[in-house]
Scaffold this motif. Structure first.
Motif, PDB file in Angstrom:
ATOM      1  N   THR A  75     -43.200  48.350  -2.427  1.00 55.09           N
ATOM      2  CA  THR A  75     -41.985  49.078  -2.061  1.00 55.09           C
ATOM      3  C   THR A  75     -41.632  48.850  -0.596  1.00 55.09           C
ATOM      4  OG1 THR A  75     -40.915  51.237  -2.010  1.00 55.09           O
ATOM      5  CG2 THR A  75     -43.249  51.209  -1.573  1.00 55.09           C
ATOM      6  N   PHE A 157     -48.792  56.858  -0.763  1.00 55.12           N
ATOM      7  CA  PHE A 157     -47.557  56.946  -1.552  1.00 55.12           C
ATOM      8  C   PHE A 157     -47.883  56.778  -3.038  1.00 55.12           C
ATOM      9  CE2 PHE A 157     -44.152  54.531  -3.685  1.00 55.12           C
ATOM     10  CZ  PHE A 157     -43.087  55.416  -3.564  1.00 55.12           C
ATOM     11  N   ARG A 319     -39.483  56.513  -2.781  1.00 56.50           N
ATOM     12  CA  ARG A 319     -39.823  56.384  -1.353  1.00 56.50           C
ATOM     13  C   ARG A 319     -39.006  57.354  -0.515  1.00 56.50           C
ATOM     14  NH1 ARG A 319     -38.256  53.927   3.171  1.00 56.50           N
ATOM     15  NH2 ARG A 319     -36.347  53.150   2.226  1.00 56.50           N
TER      16      ARG A 319
END
Length: 332
Positions: A75, A157, A319
């Motif tokens: 990402t 994350f 995100r």
């Protein structure tokens, strides 16, 4: 390749960033690359995170100390490509990399990956947790740590994404993962210290959510030091992801940067990943062509089903949600 090797050896140096030697076999990879090509590898800020890498690329610009290469969560790689920070380069194995594991413009490509796992010091914790649901139990007061802060760390994350999947979330909805860590913090089970080999060894992070290849490496690395580090992949939040490699558009050593990518995608490099418990992106191709280290592959933990991955749109949405919501979740 001969021309690339000659140009890289003439440069004689490669600058990387945020590559701990105990992460996904980077120690063996750096040593192997230096020995094979007589190119000195310097690693800046070895314990930095994905966002730190991108920040450094932007800040250093065309300067001589800019990183040549980065290794970030995919990402973050997509974000770096969108900011025009990466140089297109097709490694020799580019065509063999699965389509959903590479940028169509060859600005980044996934190299290795794994599953989010829970590591636990069985000498310090009476009963080790096996699921995200277990982490909410009173026995883990002040014990549950992450590898970093989710807005800056690809590992952390991914840990939030896994927690979301374990709590009725989805690739489209990561909010339940934030809610889970908010609850973990509220009841006192969340440990804000970032886990590392040092904190695992001295017991400051007796339970750590991290990639399986990192937790399994800790188990090997620390066994002789008296640490009984147990590792499980939680069935209630099974989340797999790969890490992406890329060349800085302003790499001071452009040939060495590209040769480094070739080495990491070669059978030698991919099997070194495997020896470090990381799952090579070319694993199935190598299994078919007979270049896979079968003994090393047999040591990987068993997982159920075929891994699925979020789309670019889902990743970007997640995100933004984590970047905006993490501090509120764990600090009120």
């Amino acid at each position: 390749m001969r021309a690339l090797i000659a140009a890289a050896e003439k440069e004689g140096a490669l600058t990387a960033i945020a590559l701990p030697r105990d992460w996904a076999a980077y120690g063996a990879l750096i040593d192997g690359f230096e020995k094979k090509y007589r190119i000195k590898v310097t690693v800046e800020d070895p314990h930095g995170h994905s966002e730190d890498e991108i920040d450094t690329v932007k800040k250093r610009g065309k300067g001589p100390t800019a990183p040549d290469v980065i290794d970030v969560g995919d990402t973050f790689a997509r974000n770096a490509a969108a900011q025009d920070l990466l140089a297109p380069y097709k490694v020799a194995a580019y065509g063999s990399i699965p389509r959903d594991q590479k940028d169509p413009k060859a600005r980044w490509y996934n190299n290795y990956g794994g599953y989010i796992s829970i590591g636990c010091d069985a000498n310090r914790v009476k009963i080790c947790p096996e699921t995200f649901a277990d982490l909410l139990k009173p026995a883990y007061q002040g014990k549950v740590a992450l590898e970093g802060d989710p807005p800056r760390s690809a590992t952390a994350f991914a840990s939030v994404y896994a927690a979301a999947l374990a709590n009725h979330g989805s690739f489209d909805d990561i909010q339940p993962g934030l809610d889970f860590f908010a609850e973990l913090e509220k009841i006192g089970n969340f440990n804000p210290l970032h886990s590392s080999a040092a904190t695992v060894e001295d017991g400051r992070t007796p339970v750590s959510i991290n990639w399986d290849y990192i937790n399994l490496h800790y188990a090997d690395q620390l066994r002789d030091r008296g640490v009984n580090w147990q590792v499980v992949i939680p069935f209630d939040g099974s989340f797999a992801q790969y890490s992406a490699l890329a060349v800085n558009k302003n790499a001071p050593h452009p040939a060495a940067a590209r040769l480094w990518q070739e080495y990491l995608f070669s059978p030698e490099g991919q099997n070194l990943r495997l020896a470090g418990y990381a799952r090579p992106v070319l694993m199935e191709v190598m299994r078919r062509d007979g270049t896979l280290d079968k003994a090393a592959a047999a040591r990987l933990p068993t997982v159920e089903g075929t891994p699925r991955f979020p789309t670019d749109t889902q990743l970007e949405k997640a995100r933004k949600t984590v970047t905006q919501g993490w501090a509120k979740a764990v600090h009120g």
